[in-house]
Design a protein around this motif. Structure first.
Motif, mmCIF file in Angstrom:
data_model
loop_
_atom_site.group_PDB
_atom_site.id
_atom_site.type_symbol
_atom_site.label_atom_id
_atom_site.label_comp_id
_atom_site.label_asym_id
_atom_site.label_seq_id
_atom_site.Cartn_x
_atom_site.Cartn_y
_atom_site.Cartn_z
ATOM 1 N N ALA A 7 0.835 -1.081 -0.081
ATOM 2 C CA ALA A 7 -0.014 0.042 -0.036
ATOM 3 C C ALA A 7 0.898 1.321 0.039
ATOM 4 C CB ALA A 7 -0.880 0.021 1.222
ATOM 5 N N PRO A 8 1.769 1.342 -1.161
ATOM 6 C CA PRO A 8 2.667 2.452 -1.072
ATOM 7 C C PRO A 8 1.936 3.979 -0.927
ATOM 8 C CG PRO A 8 2.446 1.493 -3.204
ATOM 9 C CD PRO A 8 1.803 0.528 -2.275
ATOM 10 N N ASP A 9 0.925 3.996 -1.547
ATOM 11 C CA ASP A 9 0.224 5.408 -1.503
ATOM 12 C C ASP A 9 -0.729 5.643 -0.137
ATOM 13 O OD1 ASP A 9 1.257 5.722 -3.992
ATOM 14 O OD2 ASP A 9 -0.411 4.703 -5.079
ATOM 15 N N ARG A 10 -0.638 4.717 0.675
ATOM 16 C CA ARG A 10 -1.420 5.089 1.938
ATOM 17 C C ARG A 10 -0.770 5.912 2.785
ATOM 18 N NH1 ARG A 10 -3.073 -0.385 4.295
ATOM 19 N NH2 ARG A 10 -4.414 -0.657 2.424
ATOM 20 N N ILE A 11 -1.373 6.963 3.470
ATOM 21 C CA ILE A 11 -0.827 7.548 4.476
ATOM 22 C C ILE A 11 -0.172 6.867 5.687
ATOM 23 C CG2 ILE A 11 -1.084 9.394 6.148
ATOM 24 C CD1 ILE A 11 -3.193 10.768 4.321
ATOM 25 N N CYS A 12 0.925 6.869 6.011
ATOM 26 C CA CYS A 12 1.604 6.259 6.981
ATOM 27 C C CYS A 12 1.500 7.125 8.331
ATOM 28 C CB CYS A 12 3.169 5.852 6.677
ATOM 29 S SG CYS A 12 3.773 4.902 8.211
ATOM 30 N N ALA A 29 7.088 6.769 0.743
ATOM 31 C CA ALA A 29 7.928 8.043 1.183
ATOM 32 C C ALA A 29 8.586 7.875 2.688
ATOM 33 C CB ALA A 29 7.200 9.300 1.145
ATOM 34 N N THR A 30 7.697 7.087 3.376
ATOM 35 C CA THR A 30 8.331 6.690 4.578
ATOM 36 C C THR A 30 9.332 5.841 4.682
ATOM 37 O OG1 THR A 30 5.927 7.184 5.766
ATOM 38 C CG2 THR A 30 7.450 5.661 7.179
ATOM 39 N N LEU A 31 9.035 4.924 3.962
ATOM 40 C CA LEU A 31 10.154 3.730 3.935
ATOM 41 C C LEU A 31 11.310 4.181 3.334
ATOM 42 C CD1 LEU A 31 11.128 0.779 4.167
ATOM 43 C CD2 LEU A 31 9.774 0.216 1.992
ATOM 44 N N ARG A 32 11.127 5.144 2.174
ATOM 45 C CA ARG A 32 12.454 5.752 1.631
ATOM 46 C C ARG A 32 13.048 6.605 2.744
ATOM 47 N NH1 ARG A 32 9.817 7.699 -2.028
ATOM 48 N NH2 ARG A 32 9.560 10.018 -1.503
ATOM 49 N N LEU A 33 12.712 7.244 3.302
ATOM 50 C CA LEU A 33 13.159 8.299 4.528
ATOM 51 C C LEU A 33 13.879 7.547 5.540
ATOM 52 C CD1 LEU A 33 10.667 11.206 4.506
ATOM 53 C CD2 LEU A 33 13.020 11.291 3.472
ATOM 54 N N VAL A 34 12.990 6.399 5.892
ATOM 55 C CA VAL A 34 13.546 5.642 6.930
ATOM 56 C C VAL A 34 14.778 4.969 6.671
ATOM 57 C CG1 VAL A 34 13.181 3.219 8.054
ATOM 58 C CG2 VAL A 34 11.301 5.146 8.299
#
Length: 267
Positions: A8-13, A30-35
């Protein structure tokens, strides 16, 4: 995080207010990329189970990303009660905690706001990371620098080495009896707790939970239970800057008018 980043890459985390009052929303991709970028920055600094991260400031998106990056790479971290920095007169509890942790990196979102505590308790040789302004007379690394680090295969190797007995974080007791005591939280404890919650409240797995939440992350309720519910079940966490206190209710009401939670947890 890896699972939902793929599914679910487009779901707000995670989402939080900016200084302008708008929502900063990060989806799972985006969260995974930044993490992964922040995890690389932590590894580049030699941070580990023996050189942890100490987080002094309140809940915000950067605090959340830093915590997830530490969990991802197996770097020990400890969220510390902001009251020990902002309310204390002598910073005794903060000094005690940092003397136990011996952190290799200390994060405070607003360096100016935490300046007195940093001057009193954070050694000059310890790297300080801030989102906003640095304290006067103290060098600090912008949080954006961590986010801009290019991840390498070292992040994947570190993640593969994280196991059930890896210590995830240290939570400190309130210190109502003598000094605050550090409580070990392993990865196994966090994961088994979330599976237990899901089996007790199976509706969490029926649809991704949406939380609007203010509960502090230096407590197990907000920092383990609630964040865990979101990540484990692919949900969305909206950080509420309000409090159930006089003068702070309005912000919580504003959040609840803008975001409809599917489960609401409070004290």
């Amino acid at each position: 995080l890896l699972h939902w980043g793929r599914l679910a890459p487009d779901r707000i985390c995670i989402a939080g207010r900016t200084r302008t009052g708008d929502w900063r929303k990060l989806d799972y991709a985006a969260t995974l990329r930044l993490v992964r970028s922040i995890a690389q920055a932590l590894l580049d600094r030699g941070l580990s189970q023996n050189r942890p991260v100490a987080i002094l400031s309140e809940n915000d998106v950067d605090h959340g990303l830093l915590s997830l990056a530490a969990l991802h790479a197996g770097v020990l971290f400890a969220p510390v009660s902001p009251a020990y920095s902002l309310v204390s007169a002598d910073f005794g509890r903060l000094r005690h905690i940092l003397s136990l942790l011996k952190p290799g990196l200390v994060f405070a979102a607003d360096g100016r706001r935490y300046a007195r505590a940093i001057a009193a308790a954070v050694p000059a040789e310890t790297e300080l990371v801030v989102t906003g302004e640095a304290p006067e007379g103290r060098a600090a690394t912008p949080f954006a620098e961590l986010e801009q680090t290019g991840p390498t295969a070292a992040v994947d190797r570190a993640h593969e080495n994280v196991g059930p007995d890896t210590v995830a974080k240290i939570l400190f007791t309130s210190g109502s009896t003598s000094h605050p005591k550090g409580v070990i939280n392993t990865q196994r404890m966090l994961c088994s707790n979330q599976q237990m919650i899901l089996q007790t409240l199976p509706f969490l797995g029926d649809a991704p939970p949406v939380l609007v939440d203010w509960l502090p992350w230096h407590h197990t309720f907000g920092g383990n239970h609630n964040i865990g519910i979101v990540i484990y079940n692919g949900g969305s966490l909206h950080i509420d800057d309000g409090r159930p206190l006089p003068g702070a209710f309005d912000e919580s009401v504003r959040c609840l008018r803008e975001v409809v939670p599917t489960i609401y947890l409070n004290v």
